[in-house]
Design an enzyme around this catalytic site. Structure first.
Site, PDB file in Angstrom:
ATOM      1  N   CYS A 118      51.228  11.040   5.625  1.00 46.22           N
ATOM      2  CA  CYS A 118      51.544  12.471   5.495  1.00 46.22           C
ATOM      3  C   CYS A 118      51.429  12.963   4.053  1.00 46.22           C
ATOM      4  O   CYS A 118      51.350  14.163   3.815  1.00 46.22           O
ATOM      5  CB  CYS A 118      52.947  12.768   6.006  1.00 46.22           C
ATOM      6  SG  CYS A 118      53.166  12.337   7.714  1.00 46.22           S
ATOM      7  N   HIS A 258      55.816  19.654   3.441  1.00 43.55           N
ATOM      8  CA  HIS A 258      55.310  18.933   4.615  1.00 43.55           C
ATOM      9  C   HIS A 258      56.157  19.338   5.824  1.00 43.55           C
ATOM     10  O   HIS A 258      57.374  19.448   5.741  1.00 43.55           O
ATOM     11  CB  HIS A 258      55.420  17.423   4.368  1.00 43.55           C
ATOM     12  CG  HIS A 258      55.042  16.611   5.558  1.00 43.55           C
ATOM     13  ND1 HIS A 258      53.904  16.854   6.285  1.00 43.55           N
ATOM     14  CD2 HIS A 258      55.660  15.557   6.162  1.00 43.55           C
ATOM     15  CE1 HIS A 258      53.830  15.993   7.280  1.00 43.55           C
ATOM     16  NE2 HIS A 258      54.877  15.201   7.230  1.00 43.55           N
ATOM     17  N   ASN A 288      54.466  17.976  13.494  1.00 45.11           N
ATOM     18  CA  ASN A 288      54.073  17.254  12.286  1.00 45.11           C
ATOM     19  C   ASN A 288      52.610  16.814  12.428  1.00 45.11           C
ATOM     20  O   ASN A 288      52.283  16.030  13.315  1.00 45.11           O
ATOM     21  CB  ASN A 288      54.999  16.037  12.128  1.00 45.11           C
ATOM     22  CG  ASN A 288      54.679  15.191  10.911  1.00 45.11           C
ATOM     23  OD1 ASN A 288      53.638  15.354  10.277  1.00 45.11           O
ATOM     24  ND2 ASN A 288      55.578  14.274  10.594  1.00 45.11           N
TER      25      ASN A 288
HETATM   26  N1  ACO Z   1      64.623  13.726  23.513  1.00 43.08           N
HETATM   27  C1  ACO Z   1      65.893  13.429  23.805  1.00 43.08           C
HETATM   28  N2  ACO Z   1      66.577  12.459  23.170  1.00 43.08           N
HETATM   29  C2  ACO Z   1      65.954  11.797  22.198  1.00 43.08           C
HETATM   30  C3  ACO Z   1      64.628  12.057  21.843  1.00 43.08           C
HETATM   31  C4  ACO Z   1      63.956  13.059  22.546  1.00 43.08           C
HETATM   32  N3  ACO Z   1      62.675  13.376  22.287  1.00 43.08           N
HETATM   33  N4  ACO Z   1      64.269  11.218  20.850  1.00 43.08           N
HETATM   34  C5  ACO Z   1      65.319  10.475  20.565  1.00 43.08           C
HETATM   35  N5  ACO Z   1      66.347  10.793  21.395  1.00 43.08           N
HETATM   36  C6  ACO Z   1      67.659  10.206  21.434  1.00 43.08           C
HETATM   37  C7  ACO Z   1      67.638   8.750  20.986  1.00 43.08           C
HETATM   38  O1  ACO Z   1      67.294   7.885  22.036  1.00 43.08           O
HETATM   39  C8  ACO Z   1      69.028   8.575  20.509  1.00 43.08           C
HETATM   40  O2  ACO Z   1      69.860   8.374  21.628  1.00 43.08           O
HETATM   41  P1  ACO Z   1      71.099   7.361  21.578  1.00 43.08           P
HETATM   42  O3  ACO Z   1      72.001   7.910  20.517  1.00 43.08           O
HETATM   43  O4  ACO Z   1      71.652   7.417  22.960  1.00 43.08           O
HETATM   44  O5  ACO Z   1      70.493   6.046  21.209  1.00 43.08           O
HETATM   45  C9  ACO Z   1      69.350   9.914  19.911  1.00 43.08           C
HETATM   46  O6  ACO Z   1      68.496  10.867  20.524  1.00 43.08           O
HETATM   47  C10 ACO Z   1      69.057   9.916  18.415  1.00 43.08           C
HETATM   48  O7  ACO Z   1      69.702  10.999  17.955  1.00 43.08           O
HETATM   49  P2  ACO Z   1      69.851  11.199  16.419  1.00 43.08           P
HETATM   50  O8  ACO Z   1      70.061   9.917  15.715  1.00 43.08           O
HETATM   51  O9  ACO Z   1      70.890  12.229  16.224  1.00 43.08           O
HETATM   52  O10 ACO Z   1      68.434  11.767  16.081  1.00 43.08           O
HETATM   53  P3  ACO Z   1      68.085  12.333  14.696  1.00 43.08           P
HETATM   54  O11 ACO Z   1      68.973  13.449  14.355  1.00 43.08           O
HETATM   55  O12 ACO Z   1      67.895  11.234  13.703  1.00 43.08           O
HETATM   56  O13 ACO Z   1      66.655  12.935  14.999  1.00 43.08           O
HETATM   57  C11 ACO Z   1      64.369  12.494  14.540  1.00 43.08           C
HETATM   58  C12 ACO Z   1      65.601  12.090  15.336  1.00 43.08           C
HETATM   59  C13 ACO Z   1      63.978  13.892  14.933  1.00 43.08           C
HETATM   60  C14 ACO Z   1      63.253  11.519  14.850  1.00 43.08           C
HETATM   61  C15 ACO Z   1      64.712  12.466  13.026  1.00 43.08           C
HETATM   62  O14 ACO Z   1      65.298  11.237  12.720  1.00 43.08           O
HETATM   63  C16 ACO Z   1      63.508  12.672  12.142  1.00 43.08           C
HETATM   64  O15 ACO Z   1      62.952  13.750  12.098  1.00 43.08           O
HETATM   65  N6  ACO Z   1      63.137  11.670  11.359  1.00 43.08           N
HETATM   66  C17 ACO Z   1      62.017  11.782  10.424  1.00 43.08           C
HETATM   67  C18 ACO Z   1      60.767  11.511  11.150  1.00 43.08           C
HETATM   68  C19 ACO Z   1      59.561  11.900  10.375  1.00 43.08           C
HETATM   69  O16 ACO Z   1      59.533  12.895   9.700  1.00 43.08           O
HETATM   70  N7  ACO Z   1      58.528  11.088  10.504  1.00 43.08           N
HETATM   71  C20 ACO Z   1      57.268  11.451  10.009  1.00 43.08           C
HETATM   72  C21 ACO Z   1      56.906  10.795   8.777  1.00 43.08           C
HETATM   73  S1  ACO Z   1      55.388  11.355   8.401  1.00 43.08           S
HETATM   74  C22 ACO Z   1      54.095  10.230   8.577  1.00 43.08           C
HETATM   75  O17 ACO Z   1      53.687   9.663   7.598  1.00 43.08           O
HETATM   76  C23 ACO Z   1      53.426   9.980   9.910  1.00 43.08           C
END
Ligand code: ACO
Length: 336
Positions: A118, A258, A288
């Site tokens: 990214c 980003h 993203n």
């Molecule tokens: N729908 C419903 N529930 C979900 C989903 C979904 N799509 N995805 C995850 N969950 C659940 C998980 O299973 C987990 O459940 P559990 O607690 O029962 O195990 C829970 O939701 C996780 O919740 P949170 O920990 O509160 O999630 P968080 O607030 O961390 O959000 C997210 C998750 C959106 C992935 C966030 O961590 C994030 O944006 N991280 C950064 C990711 C990113 O930017 N990556 C790109 C990098 S760029 C590159 O180089 C490709």
């Protein structure tokens, strides 16, 4: 031939291309155990674009490149170098940049791909700026292009809701003194690289029946750890680039971050104390798009004429690697 004095390098034109197919959160509800409310509240994403089976990254990169050339009023023969930042190249080789070179008819250009996930577009701007600054090249096309839908596991709700496809391009050339790229920063922390990977298909784990059965040709991510890294990094990288050119956060007119998650963007906005209307956000429409995110957002802001002559524009991104990159631009609108 190298000239004696250093030049100023700036973005003289932008372009982009977005695939027509839209995949909404409601569509995803039908495919995987997720819901619109969760995706919007945790990420800000409402929908994303998906390329068809008949299109690869070079195809959308080519359309973005042609759009940038048109906006520059420039012919493809004037381009000296094409850099394509991508984690979804058409194939391992030839590079996607070489395919784009052929497609647009940039027969005088060198071409290579750049892999910083990214942050790739930000790395590309930094590299291009150095070539222009030294007089080595006159016009460089930097493209951020991704077809992430091709490496997403649509049975993995942790990743498939987050990403989309798209392409953005800029042309970097010599500009008047005091304008263009005032400073830029690049960084990497390979120690935490395992947090975000595409495990198979390279020399470590070549494609095999086993890697396919284990679904190792798809993005794997520890979302919450990447989230913590992003929160820490975005504001810091922006501040580092500002400090490097002797500016402060009070000088910032426009922020183009980003587009990964509104909560990550909000943390950078809070740290930079910049008002929301001076931050460009389109992740609700596109998700993203990795290396394409900042490139497409910059083009949209430019086409909407939100960037005024003399504006201090900060670009900042983070990504797999882990990597980060930022740049401070003194904007000027160029029409040929
Ligand atoms: N729908 C419903 N529930 C979900 C989903 C979904 N799509 N995805 C995850 N969950 C659940 C998980 O299973 C987990 O459940 P559990 O607690 O029962 O195990 C829970 O939701 C996780 O919740 P949170 O920990 O509160 O999630 P968080 O607030 O961390 O959000 C997210 C998750 C959106 C992935 C966030 O961590 C994030 O944006 N991280 C950064 C990711 C990113 O930017 N990556 C790109 C990098 S760029 C590159 O180089 C490709």
């Amino acid at each position: 031939m190298l000239s004696n004095s250093l030049k100023y390098a700036g973005i003289i034109a932008t372009g982009s291309y977005m695939p027509d197919n839209i995949l909404t959160n409601f569509d995803l509800e039908q495919m995987v155990d997720t819901n619109n409310e969760w995706i919007i509240s945790r990420t800000g994403i409402e929908e994303r674009r998906i390329t068809g089976d008949d299109m690869a990254t070079s195809d959308i990169a080519t359309k973005a490149a042609l759009n940038a050339l048109y906006n520059a009023g420039m012919s493809p023969e004037e381009i000296d170098l094409i850099i394509v930042a991508t984690i979804t190249p058409d194939m391992a080789f030839p590079s996607t940049a070489c395919i784009v070179q052929k497609n647009i008819g940039a027969k005088n250009a060198a071409a290579f791909d750049l892999g910083a996930a990214c942050s790739g577009f930000m790395y590309g701007i930094t590299v291009a700026e150095k070539f222009i600054k030294t007089g080595y090249y006159k016009n460089i096309m930097v493209i951020g292009a991704e077809t992430l839908s091709k490496i997403l596991d649509y049975t993995d709700r942790n990743t498939c809701v987050l990403f989309g496809d798209g392409a953005g391009a800029v042309i970097i050339s010599e500009v008047e003194e005091g304008y263009g790229v005032l400073s830029s920063c690049m960084g990497a922390n390979g120690y935490d690289g395992h947090l975000l990977t595409l495990p198979a298909g390279g020399s470590r784990r070549p494609a095999s029946v086993e890697t396919i059965e284990e679904r190792l040709h798809y993005i794997k991510m520890d979302g919450s750890e990447v989230f913590k890294f992003a929160i820490k990094t975005m504001g810091q990288a922006a501040e580092d680039a500002l400090e490097k050119c002797g500016l402060t956060k009070e000088d910032v007119d426009f922020l183009i971050p980003h587009q990964a998650n509104t909560r990550i963007i909000d943390s950078a906005v809070k740290r930079l104390k910049i008002s929301q209307e001076r931050v460009y956000i389109n992740l609700n429409k596109y998700g993203n798009m990795s290396a394409a995110s900042i490139a497409v957002a910059l083009d949209e802001a430019n086409q909407k004429q939100l960037l005024k002559d003399g504006d201090v524009v900060v670009l900042v991104g983070f990504g797999a690697g882990l990597t980060w990159g930022s740049a401070v631009l003194k904007w000027k609108n160029y029409r040929r």
